[in-house]
Design a protein around this motif. Structure first.
Motif, short mmCIF file in Angstrom:
data_model
loop_
_atom_site.label_atom_id
_atom_site.label_comp_id
_atom_site.label_asym_id
_atom_site.label_seq_id
_atom_site.Cartn_x
_atom_site.Cartn_y
_atom_site.Cartn_z
N VAL A 133 0.89 -1.35 0.06
CA VAL A 133 -0.07 0.00 0.00
C VAL A 133 1.04 1.29 0.14
N TYR A 160 3.16 1.62 -3.24
CA TYR A 160 2.46 1.73 -4.54
C TYR A 160 2.73 2.70 -5.44
N VAL A 209 -1.79 -3.90 -4.71
CA VAL A 209 -2.61 -2.94 -5.21
C VAL A 209 -2.59 -3.21 -6.55
N LEU A 217 -7.16 0.16 -3.49
CA LEU A 217 -6.46 0.36 -1.99
C LEU A 217 -7.20 0.01 -0.87
#
Length: 340
Positions: free
Chosen positions: A228, A231, A244, A259
């Motif tokens: 996360v 990303y 993601v 997300l």
């Protein structure tokens, strides 16, 4: 970046280690002595990342000597991983086969020979030092498990990920989730809980389904939270190995929806850990002296990784341009293979 991300559920308290200041000084000396970091641009980025702070968050109860040791492991893993992920080498699996072979020699307890140019890469020199400081007093079954996790990390990161990049293969979510616990070297870090806590978990515990569930869930939480927070950086680099990204690719989700999906899955895994933890402690009350610090180590990893990810400039979108020219911060001598 934190304000733009969905909230990540984490019911564990924020902690840090009182020996972080000493460890920062130690890391500076160790990375210079081993040759892992010496160019000014690489050292600037290394200092900004503040691995001493990270290790203090994920091993808050370690004594000073053990905090230095696990900090050295962290730096070694991060620098090798950066070479494989961000540099040219990550797209050429055959280029790093020799140096990984040297690393495996160290793990197997032998003395590695030099590369054809007569030199040992800095990463191999540093690994030999780490191995000598970590394994002598550990149980044989711990050394075997730790060596397997370390070898699996190296081979998975250099063959599976690099092969996907070279062939343009986008893995399935299921395959990625299973491989991610190895490419992120999180099993290596969880193994070090036993060293830091001064405990020895018997094979019967490692083979217990409840322990396996707690460990798997905590590893997933750490890896997915990292996905996360990294990303945006990895999108700049064109990196496909991110949960993601894969959720967007396979499910057709927009960025925000992807997300939120991954953050919801992190909540599910956290709850899975808590259930397994309670069941494990209830099943083995006579082993609480060993299980409690082990499980606490997993909790510290989930919490500390999240806290560091929120603070470090490593994933800051304002600084993400630094990753567009990886030659500015990567040390070619780490793996002893200079890109064309």
């Amino acid at each position: 970046m934190e304000s733009e991300l969905p909230d990540i559920y984490c019911p564990f308290p924020q902690r840090t280690n009182p020996h972080v200041g000493h460890t920062r000084v130690h890391l500076d000396e160790w990375t210079r002595n081993t040759g892992l970091v010496h160019r000014d641009s690489a050292r600037d980025r290394f200092v900004q990342a503040d691995f001493g702070s990270f290790v203090g968050m994920v091993y808050p109860t370690a004594d000073s000597k053990n905090l230095d040791l696990v900090a050295d492991w962290f730096v070694w893993l991060f620098l090798v991983d950066d070479q494989l992920d961000d540099g040219h080498l990550g797209r050429s699996p055959e280029r790093v086969r020799d140096v990984v072979g040297l690393m495996r020699t160290v793990i197997e307890g032998d003395t590695p020979g030099a590369l054809p140019d007569g030199q040992l890469p800095a990463a191999v020199v540093a690994l030999a030092d780490l191995w000598e400081r970590t394994t002598p007093s550990a149980a044989a079954h711990w050394r075997t498990r730790f060596g397997w996790h370390l070898t699996t990390y190296l081979t998975t990161a250099t063959t599976w990920e690099a092969g996907n990049r070279a062939a343009g293969v986008v893995p399935s979510e299921e395959t990625y989730i299973a491989k991610r616990r190895h490419t992120g070297a999180i099993h290596v870090c969880m193994d070090l809980i036993e060293i830091v806590a001064g405990i020895e978990a018997p094979e019967s515990i490692h083979n217990d389904s409840r322990f396996i569930t707690a460990l798997e869930a905590s590893c997933n939480v750490v890896c997915w939270a990292n996905d996360v927070y990294s990303y945006e950086k990895e999108q700049v680099l064109g990196e496909i190995h991110n949960l993601v990204h894969l959720v967007r690719h396979h499910r057709g989700y927009g960025e925000r929806q992807a997300l939120e999906h991954v953050c919801a899955e992190i909540t599910t895994e956290t709850e899975r850990f808590l259930t397994a933890e309670a069941e494990l402690l209830a099943a083995y009350p006579q082993l609480s002296w060993m299980l409690t610090p082990y499980l606490d180590g997993m909790r510290s990893w989930m919490r500390g990784n999240l806290d560091w990810s929120r603070e470090t400039p490593r994933y800051n979108p304002a600084d993400v341009s630094q990753y567009e020219e990886p030659e500015e911060y990567l040390e070619a001598t780490v793996l002893g293979v200079v890109p064309d």
